[in-house]
Motif scaffolding. Structure first.
Motif, PDB file in Angstrom:
ATOM      1  N   GLU A  23       0.828  -1.192   0.000  1.00 10.48           N
ATOM      2  CA  GLU A  23       0.000   0.000   0.000  1.00 10.48           C
ATOM      3  C   GLU A  23       0.871   1.254   0.000  1.00 10.48           C
ATOM      4  O   GLU A  23       1.753   1.404   0.835  1.00 10.48           O
ATOM      5  N   ASP A  25       0.476   4.932   0.720  1.00 14.11           N
ATOM      6  CA  ASP A  25      -0.445   5.935   1.237  1.00 14.11           C
ATOM      7  C   ASP A  25       0.334   7.019   1.974  1.00 14.11           C
ATOM      8  O   ASP A  25       1.564   7.065   1.901  1.00 14.11           O
ATOM      9  N   PHE A  56      -3.079  -0.618  -3.251  1.00 11.78           N
ATOM     10  CA  PHE A  56      -3.762   0.604  -2.847  1.00 11.78           C
ATOM     11  C   PHE A  56      -2.814   1.769  -3.022  1.00 11.78           C
ATOM     12  O   PHE A  56      -1.621   1.668  -2.726  1.00 11.78           O
ATOM     13  N   ASP A  58      -2.980   6.193  -2.654  1.00 13.34           N
ATOM     14  CA  ASP A  58      -3.837   7.337  -2.309  1.00 13.34           C
ATOM     15  C   ASP A  58      -3.303   8.625  -2.920  1.00 13.34           C
ATOM     16  O   ASP A  58      -2.342   8.615  -3.697  1.00 13.34           O
TER      17      ASP A  58
ATOM     18  N   ARG B  27      -9.034   2.340   7.104  1.00 13.88           N
ATOM     19  CA  ARG B  27      -9.517   1.738   5.855  1.00 13.88           C
ATOM     20  C   ARG B  27      -9.973   0.304   6.100  1.00 13.88           C
ATOM     21  O   ARG B  27     -11.018  -0.126   5.606  1.00 13.88           O
ATOM     22  N   ASP B  45     -13.046  -1.280  -2.990  1.00 12.07           N
ATOM     23  CA  ASP B  45     -11.864  -0.485  -3.342  1.00 12.07           C
ATOM     24  C   ASP B  45     -12.179   1.009  -3.306  1.00 12.07           C
ATOM     25  O   ASP B  45     -11.377   1.805  -2.811  1.00 12.07           O
ATOM     26  N   LYS B  48     -12.258   2.102   0.273  1.00  8.04           N
ATOM     27  CA  LYS B  48     -10.907   2.277   0.831  1.00  8.04           C
ATOM     28  C   LYS B  48     -10.321   3.629   0.424  1.00  8.04           C
ATOM     29  O   LYS B  48      -9.741   4.334   1.249  1.00  8.04           O
ATOM     30  N   VAL B  49     -10.486   3.961  -0.846  1.00  2.08           N
ATOM     31  CA  VAL B  49      -9.950   5.242  -1.322  1.00  2.08           C
ATOM     32  C   VAL B  49     -10.612   6.398  -0.577  1.00  2.08           C
ATOM     33  O   VAL B  49      -9.935   7.291  -0.050  1.00  2.08           O
TER      34      VAL B  49
END
Ligand SMILES: Nc1ncnc2c1ncn2[C@@H]1O[C@H](COP(=O)(O)OP(=O)(O)O)[C@@H](O)[C@H]1O
Ligand SMILES: Nc1ncnc2c1ncn2[C@@H]1O[C@H](COP(=O)(O)OP(=O)(O)O)[C@@H](O)[C@H]1O
Lengths: 114, 140, 140, 114
Positions: A23, A25, A56, A58, B27, B45, B48-49
């Motif tokens: 991830e 982020d 993921f 962000d 999340r 998804d 989560k964003v």
């Protein structure tokens, strides 16, 4: 402290492939920023960020990629993205960044360029 | 103590220290609850964003306040509320300077949330503090 | 907003509807926080058991009250507190009858928690309601 | 609603093997109880619960196994446990239930008995 992001670097000719997994982020992105900045400022300004293993990503991660792109281009190089998964592709598309970054389906395709 | 499924009107609350290290826990909280109340896998998804962006914006606007994520299941939907601070998100400063990744990110927080959830909004809560709200379809 | 690790004195709160369906979310919350603050992996299974038992006992003693799990990281430890109700856990009733699984379980809740965590205890909180407390060693 | 526990049943001579996978807790244990009760009350009171795929097991699950054991023994059968993982073994040991249930390392060993 857990590491939700792992970063591995390997060279492919002029290109440096940064393989990210996990991830990216606001917590983990600073490590990516450091990595990209070090390459762009250290004479390796042609970077492919391999996103295949990224589950993921962000907006802070997008910010890091954008600033990496600028530094690479200022140094006469480029920053390409490879193999983003659907959720990551969606975030790139919503923000319009899919038109800012060169995006390739595979790392090989990304490093094959001129 | 029965095995009967959850009933409508249920509330879920998570509070975490205001540290980027814990946003991933927020999340995970959101997607765990969502799965449990029957939110479709395709929405996870996006969820989560949106939670991640709402938490990032909270950290940027409410320095020192705990991260707070609430959810309420009612009327076939799961509605999320992420507390925000009153401080306007960081002014970008000198426009000729290169923005930091954080500055770029704050501009994207709401853009991403609203792009993903039609009903996303920044509202004032009963407590007079702002919050990001949005909802997702829950199972029967 | 830095990437610096979390600092001591941090508080974590989770509240969930009082339904067996959500106890797994409470276990996941506890292990997620524990991992994040550097609790050793060997302790995670014990933690899951203790949180699960404390939540089961909460459902048996505090009907209708939300499940509430709090954690505080201080002095190199992560201390958990799971709210309990005032109702004594179900009296087993007619001793000659076969106990139900739930009745057997309530007897085991505290037995398991205290067997796994040396400092486990049922204490009165500042609010005058009982809570199960125990702690685990956190990372530096 | 997610299913954190899956149950599969197969016959091995007189024995019925109930293969559990996932988490057996106060939420999912009622399904195991129903399964065991149905077998014990339906003329198949020799049960092996295969715990190899069980990652987590709480006191309600222990209660269900104990009541299943009783029903099986009342019906002239038995209830054995097979292949518990370390965390599950620990819970059985703390509660002293490792001396109440026949526990075997494998399902084959459990069903080989008289
Ligand atoms: N918040 C943002 N959302 C989407 N795209 C952005 C954002 N910030 C920058 N970009 C994109 O990144 C590229 C470089 O950023 P920008 O600072 O706007 O350009 P410049 O290099 O001309 O200063 C631009 O092409 C822009 O489209
Ligand atoms: N709460 C418990 N903790 C540990 N073992 C238990 C518990 N309840 C029952 N057992 C065990 O399960 C077996 C059957 O339960 P019990 O109701 O005590 O026996 P009985 O069949 O004589 O009524 C016993 O051998 C006992 O050791």
């Amino acid at each position: 402290m857990t590491e939700n992001l792992t970063l591995d670097t390997k060279e492919a000719g002029d290109w440096t492939v940064v393989e990210a997994r996990g991830e990216v982020d606001l917590y983990t992105a600073p490590r990516l920023k450091e990595q990209l900045g070090g390459l762009a400022g250290g004479g390796r300004p042609r970077i492919v960020v391999d996103l295949e293993g990224v589950e993921f990503l962000d907006s802070t991660a997008l910010g890091v990629l954008i600033s990496g792109l600028k530094r690479c281009r200022e140094a006469g190089g480029d920053l390409a993205l490879a193999a983003p998964r659907d959720p990551v592709r969606k975030v790139l598309s919503i923000t319009g960044l899919d038109r800012v970054f060169p995006i390739h389906d595979t790392v090989a395709e990304a490093t094959a360029g001129p | 103590m029965t095995a009967a499924g959850p009933s409508p009107g249920e509330r879920f609350t998570l509070e975490l220290p205001p540290d980027p290290a814990y946003v991933s826990a927020a999340r995970l909280f959101a997607t765990t609850i969502a799965v449990q109340v029957g939110v479709e896998e395709e929405s996870l998804d996006d969820l989560k964003v949106a939670i991640g962006e709402a938490c990032a914006r909270a950290l940027a606007t409410a320095e020192g306040q705990p991260l707070s994520v609430k959810a309420e299941r009612a009327d076939g939907r799961l509605a999320f509320e992420v507390a925000q601070g009153a401080t306007p998100p960081g002014t970008a400063g000198d426009l000729t300077s290169t923005p930091t990744p954080q500055e770029l990110a704050v501009g994207l927080n709401l853009e991403l949330i609203t792009a993903l959830f039609d009903d996303a909004d920044v509202v004032d809560t009963a407590q007079g503090t702002p919050a990001v709200r949005f909802s997702v379809k829950a199972g029967a």
